[in-house]
Every structure is written in structure tokens, then in C-alpha cells.
Design a protein around this motif. Structure first.
Motif, PDB file in Angstrom:
ATOM      1  N   ALA A   1     -21.004 -21.722  20.613  1.00 21.97           N
ATOM      2  CA  ALA A   1     -22.458 -21.084  20.219  1.00 21.97           C
ATOM      3  C   ALA A   1     -22.488 -20.169  20.694  1.00 21.97           C
ATOM      4  O   ALA A   1     -23.054 -18.986  20.491  1.00 21.97           O
ATOM      5  N   GLU A   2     -22.305 -20.359  22.130  1.00 17.77           N
ATOM      6  CA  GLU A   2     -22.660 -19.306  23.678  1.00 17.77           C
ATOM      7  C   GLU A   2     -21.559 -18.410  23.078  1.00 17.77           C
ATOM      8  O   GLU A   2     -21.971 -17.168  23.196  1.00 17.77           O
ATOM      9  N   VAL A   3     -19.980 -18.807  23.234  1.00 14.19           N
ATOM     10  CA  VAL A   3     -19.403 -17.768  22.417  1.00 14.19           C
ATOM     11  C   VAL A   3     -19.788 -16.803  21.719  1.00 14.19           C
ATOM     12  O   VAL A   3     -19.024 -15.359  21.223  1.00 14.19           O
ATOM     13  N   ALA A   4     -19.979 -17.385  20.644  1.00 17.60           N
ATOM     14  CA  ALA A   4     -20.262 -16.967  19.113  1.00 17.60           C
ATOM     15  C   ALA A   4     -21.747 -15.335  19.029  1.00 17.60           C
ATOM     16  O   ALA A   4     -21.151 -14.279  19.051  1.00 17.60           O
ATOM     17  N   ASP A   5     -22.553 -16.221  20.514  1.00 21.51           N
ATOM     18  CA  ASP A   5     -23.692 -15.918  21.133  1.00 21.51           C
ATOM     19  C   ASP A   5     -22.831 -13.491  21.223  1.00 21.51           C
ATOM     20  O   ASP A   5     -23.461 -12.704  20.941  1.00 21.51           O
TER      21      ASP A   5
ATOM     22  N   GLY B   1     -18.212 -19.200  10.567  1.00 17.86           N
ATOM     23  CA  GLY B   1     -19.377 -19.563   9.785  1.00 17.86           C
ATOM     24  C   GLY B   1     -20.301 -18.591  10.638  1.00 17.86           C
ATOM     25  O   GLY B   1     -21.505 -17.229   9.266  1.00 17.86           O
ATOM     26  N   ARG B   2     -20.364 -17.596  11.592  1.00 21.46           N
ATOM     27  CA  ARG B   2     -21.360 -17.082  12.422  1.00 21.46           C
ATOM     28  C   ARG B   2     -21.060 -15.301  12.328  1.00 21.46           C
ATOM     29  O   ARG B   2     -21.303 -14.684  11.819  1.00 21.46           O
ATOM     30  N   LEU B   3     -19.477 -14.946  12.596  1.00 19.43           N
ATOM     31  CA  LEU B   3     -19.308 -14.213  12.439  1.00 19.43           C
ATOM     32  C   LEU B   3     -18.565 -13.103  11.571  1.00 19.43           C
ATOM     33  O   LEU B   3     -18.085 -13.783  10.760  1.00 19.43           O
ATOM     34  N   PRO B   4     -18.432 -11.553  10.998  1.00 16.28           N
ATOM     35  CA  PRO B   4     -17.673 -11.554  10.446  1.00 16.28           C
ATOM     36  C   PRO B   4     -16.339 -11.281   9.852  1.00 16.28           C
ATOM     37  O   PRO B   4     -16.177 -11.462   8.929  1.00 16.28           O
ATOM     38  N   GLU B   5     -15.704 -11.130  11.245  1.00 20.76           N
ATOM     39  CA  GLU B   5     -14.372 -10.968  11.022  1.00 20.76           C
ATOM     40  C   GLU B   5     -13.790 -11.729  11.765  1.00 20.76           C
ATOM     41  O   GLU B   5     -13.974 -11.846  13.190  1.00 20.76           O
ATOM     42  N   VAL B   6     -12.522 -13.106  11.567  1.00 22.93           N
ATOM     43  CA  VAL B   6     -12.234 -13.726  12.046  1.00 22.93           C
ATOM     44  C   VAL B   6     -10.992 -14.090  11.921  1.00 22.93           C
ATOM     45  O   VAL B   6     -10.778 -13.421  10.718  1.00 22.93           O
ATOM     46  N   LEU B   7      -9.825 -13.681  12.699  1.00 23.19           N
ATOM     47  CA  LEU B   7      -8.437 -14.245  12.216  1.00 23.19           C
ATOM     48  C   LEU B   7      -8.319 -15.386  12.799  1.00 23.19           C
ATOM     49  O   LEU B   7      -8.708 -16.438  14.277  1.00 23.19           O
ATOM     50  N   VAL B   8      -7.622 -16.497  12.009  1.00 25.56           N
ATOM     51  CA  VAL B   8      -6.966 -17.199  13.009  1.00 25.56           C
ATOM     52  C   VAL B   8      -5.546 -17.842  12.199  1.00 25.56           C
ATOM     53  O   VAL B   8      -5.242 -17.085  11.770  1.00 25.56           O
ATOM     54  N   ALA B   9      -4.705 -18.506  14.081  1.00 24.55           N
ATOM     55  CA  ALA B   9      -3.821 -18.608  14.158  1.00 24.55           C
ATOM     56  C   ALA B   9      -3.667 -20.347  13.290  1.00 24.55           C
ATOM     57  O   ALA B   9      -4.088 -20.716  14.649  1.00 24.55           O
ATOM     58  N   ALA B  10      -2.735 -20.951  12.543  1.00 24.38           N
ATOM     59  CA  ALA B  10      -2.741 -21.886  12.479  1.00 24.38           C
ATOM     60  C   ALA B  10      -1.811 -22.470  12.499  1.00 24.38           C
ATOM     61  O   ALA B  10      -0.476 -22.075  12.115  1.00 24.38           O
ATOM     62  N   SER B  11      -1.636 -23.541  13.573  1.00 25.37           N
ATOM     63  CA  SER B  11       0.212 -24.258  12.965  1.00 25.37           C
ATOM     64  C   SER B  11       0.154 -25.982  12.323  1.00 25.37           C
ATOM     65  O   SER B  11      -0.332 -26.592  12.391  1.00 25.37           O
ATOM     66  N   CYS B  12       1.343 -25.932  11.318  1.00 22.58           N
ATOM     67  CA  CYS B  12       1.244 -27.401  10.921  1.00 22.58           C
ATOM     68  C   CYS B  12       2.459 -28.464  11.554  1.00 22.58           C
ATOM     69  O   CYS B  12       2.754 -29.083  11.675  1.00 22.58           O
ATOM     70  N   SER B  13       3.098 -27.376  12.846  1.00 13.96           N
ATOM     71  CA  SER B  13       3.827 -28.236  13.229  1.00 13.96           C
ATOM     72  C   SER B  13       3.839 -29.166  14.521  1.00 13.96           C
ATOM     73  O   SER B  13       4.613 -30.529  14.098  1.00 13.96           O
TER      74      SER B  13
END
Ligand code: LMR
Length: 393
Positions: free
Chosen positions: A192-196, A230-242
Motif C-alpha cells: 500500500a505504501e508503494v502504491a502511495d 486497483g489503485r493505479l491507473p496504468e499497470v503492467l503485469v507479466a504473468a508466468s504459468c511455468s
């Protein structure tokens, strides 16, 4: 033309695979590359994956191309696994990629297109391939302090102090859970602090989540990325299923980009364009298995059960190793091993000590003393504990 080629630096993690295989000693122990192994040293095909493969073999009628972005059902299912139900679909753009590394690469390329001068803030230390790909793409890396070498915990004050220097147009790369290589993770209040901080600075977060389900559970491991999403307007997520589906060689992952709904279409189109430039269509077999597992209640229950078994077995190994080291050393200084989460812990051994562990004890770990907990079993834990102390760590 090829006369001009020069040898490239070997990947420090993958190099260990070859060294370990070439070592003739019987009692050698592989704690190198991040691959789950069961108590017999095997990396099993998960039960739900095997069942889905059987069904797929029966039902698949074509191998024609899928979409450039991959199958919509895969993007939908994996996005929901990571982001949960709360994020509006109108914000989500997503493409299937060749594994989590493919997602990381496509994410960096998207950043370079959208913000050519971006600095990418990376934890010090981070997965070495993050740095390697960023350097290869000619992007600017800005390290932020992350790990306290004495306590082997997150140095949160130092992290926040460094990240205060991030600016709009920059990207902050975060590990969603199970930090690689340290095993030390942010708490939810720290997320949450990082989001702030990200809100204040305008920097965009990119969350690399490659071990969801290996730390505190499928939901708990995604709590940080969900909070950020939920907090930031723009977010990138790299997800792995490995790792969490055990389908390493199938190369299954996704890059997810969250934006304002008004930007979603162009973002989605850009992600598909980047796929086309780099490899055209993403691999489909693993993605199809993941979709089947996530959308079929019986397969999903079987998968979640097995994933939980895997998680608990790694947790038990952590606890046994920490206890063994406490008993043998008469001190609590290795207690951090039981606190860390995921596959890895950074032990805090010097490069020389890591070399000695290899040369004298046949124990292989990455040079920064990252050890793969899943490479251990009940028999090898005491061997490792004794070797660690004999080496003076
Ligand atoms: C690791 O960190 O060991 C894994 O993510 C495998 C890899 O590709 O490096």
C-alpha cells in the motif's frame, strides 16, 4: 559476416544446469535453476495438466493459427487468476506470450515504445535476466535497494528512499510474490505504501509474477498486484504459468496492461502488434491446458490441491532446514530461511563460499548464494546444513 560475432556472457543460472550434469559425483545436490522437484528429485507433470492433455488430445480437431494475442479465453482466465474479479474488464488488455520471460520482454518493449526515455527501476538484486533483457534493449536501468544483507529481510526504508527518485514516464519493476533471488517479500501494508509512492511520483508499476501459489497461497500471493491494480491507473503485469502449472517447456505466460478504458483498444492493438513483430502467434498448447484447468471446476480443484501440496512441501523444507541449522549452529541466524517465501532464499554466502560448497560438497547454487529450496528433500537437508556450517557461512 559471422566473423564479427563475439562470445556472449553465459547465463549464470542456466550455466549451472550443464555444470551439474557434468559432475560425476553421486551425492551432488542441485539447488540452482528455479524448477520444482518432488522428494524423488523429479519435476512431475501435474495431475490436472495430464488430465487436460488427455482431454485435449481427444477433442482437438485443428492446429491452425490462434489469434495474435492468443485465445481470448486464456487471456481472460489468466488475467482473472492474477487480478481477481474486481478489476473492470474494460481496463484489461492482454496477450499470451512465450512464458513469463516472453511477457517481461514484451512489457519492456511496450515501455520503450510508450516512453522512450523511461528509466526502469529494478530491485537490487533482481532476476539477472531482467537486467540482461533491459541492457539488450538499450534501456536505462535504475536500481533500488531492496535486500538487507544482514537481516536477509526487505530493507523497506531504503527501497522507498530510492524509489522517491522515480518520475512520471519511469517504470518500477516489482516482484509480485516470492522475490527472485532473495525470497524476501513485501507485506500488504508495504504494498500500500508503494502504491502511495507510485501515485505521488506518477511512475508506472510493472509487476512480474512468476510464482503465484508458491508463497502463501494463490490468493495471498496476488494480494499485492491486486492492490496495485486497483489503485493505479496504468499497470503492467507479466504473468508466468511455468512454475505454478509445472509447464516450463510449454512457454506459457501473458502480458497484461491495465489502462483507462478509453486507451484499452489501442493498448490491446499495440500488444498484438508487438507479438507479430517478435514471434507472430504465441505458443498455444500450454495456454490451452491452463484455460481448460482454470475454467473446468473439477480440473481446477485438482490443480489447486496439487499446487497447495507443492507449496506446503517447500514450506516444510524451509522449516526443517532452518531448524537443522539452528540445532547445529546453536543460533537463530538462519531463521530467515523459514520466513522467506517461494522457491528461493538468498543465503548470504560469499562467492568463494558458494564455490567451496560446489567443489567440496557437490552442492550447486547460484553465485549470489540463491538456493532453490525445492531442490532439497528430507535426506539432503542435513547434508546441506552441515556443509553450510563447514564452509563458514
Ligand atoms: C530461475 O530464476 O531460476 C528461473 O526463473 C529460470 C530462469 O529462466 O532463470
Amino acid at each position: 559476416m559471422f566473423d564479427s560475432l563475439r562470445p556472449q556472457p553465459a547465463d549464470k543460472i542456466l550455466q549451472l544446469i550443464g555444470q551439474f550434469r557434468a559432475d560425476p559425483r553421486e551425492g551432488k545436490i542441485d539447488l540452482g535453476v528455479g524448477v520444482y522437484k518432488d522428494a524423488t528429485g523429479n519435476t512431475p507433470v501435474m495431475r490436472a495438466v495430464k488430465a487436460a492433455e488427455r482431454q485435449l488430445w481427444e477433442s482437438e480437431t485443428t492446429k491452425t493459427y490462434t489469434g495474435l494475442a492468443g485465445e481470448p479465453a486464456f487471456n481472460e482466465a489468466l488475467s482473472r487468476l492474477v487480478l481477481g474479479p474486481a478489476i473492470a474488464a474494460e481496463r484489461i488488455a492482454s496477450v499470451a506470450t512465450p512464458g513469463g520471460t516472453g511477457a517481461v520482454r514484451q512489457g519492456f518493449e511496450l515501455i520503450r515504445m510508450a516512453s522512450p526515455g523511461a528509466r526502469v527501476w529494478v530491485s537490487d538484486p533482481t532476476w539477472p535476466n531482467h537486467l540482461s533483457i533491459l541492457n539488450y534493449l538499450g534501456m536505462t536501468v535504475a536500481p533500488y535497494r531492496y535486500f538487507d544483507g544482514d537481516t536477509r529481510a526487505v530493507d523497506f526504508a531504503a527501497m522507498m528512499a530510492d524509489l522517491a527518485g522515480a518520475k512520471a514516464g519511469d517504470v518500477v519493476l516489482l516482484h509480485g510474490c516470492c522475490h527472485n533471488p532473495t525470497g524476501a517479500n513485501l507485506t500488504l501494508p508495504q504494498w500500500a505504501e508503494v502504491a502511495d509512492l507510485l501515485e505521488r511520483t506518477g511512475a508506472v508499476p510493472m509487476v512480474d509474477i512468476a510464482y503465484q501459489g508458491f508463497g502463501d497461497g494463490l490468493e495471498a500471493d496476488a494480494a499485492g498486484v491486486r492492490l496495485i491494480a486497483g489503485r493505479l491507473p496504468e499497470v503492467l503485469v507479466a504473468a508466468s504459468c511455468s512454475k505454478n502449472f509445472g509447464i516450463y517447456r510449454e512457454r506459457t505466460g501473458a502480458l497484461i496492461a491495465l489502462s483507462d478504458p478509453s486507451r484499452r483498444e489501442v493498448t490491446q492493438g499495440t500488444l498484438a502488434f508487438l507479438n507479430r513483430q517478435n514471434f507472430s502467434f504465441p505458443p498455444d498448447h500450454g495456454a490451452r491446458l491452463v484455460t481448460m484447468i482454470l475454467t473446468d471446476p473439477a480440473l481446477r480443484a485438482e490443480w489447486e490441491t496439487e499446487l497447495e501440496e507443492v507449496r506446503l512441501s517447500m514450506l516444510a523444507l524451509r522449516e526443517t532446514l532452518a531448524r537443522e541449522l539452528r540445532d547445529l549452529s546453536g543460533s537463530d541466524r538462519f531463521g530467515f530461511i523459514a520466513q522467506h517465501r517461494g522457491m528461493f532464499s538468498r543465503l548470504g554466502a560469499s562467492p568463494e563460499q558458494v564455490e567451496r560448497l560446489k567443489a567440496e560438497h557437490g552442492i550447486y547454487m547460484v553465485g549470489d548464494s540463491r538456493l532453490n529450496i525445492a531442490g532439497l528433500n528430507a535426506r539432503t537437508v542435513p547434508i546441506l546444513a552441515r556443509a553450510i556450517l563447514a564452509t563458514g557461512v
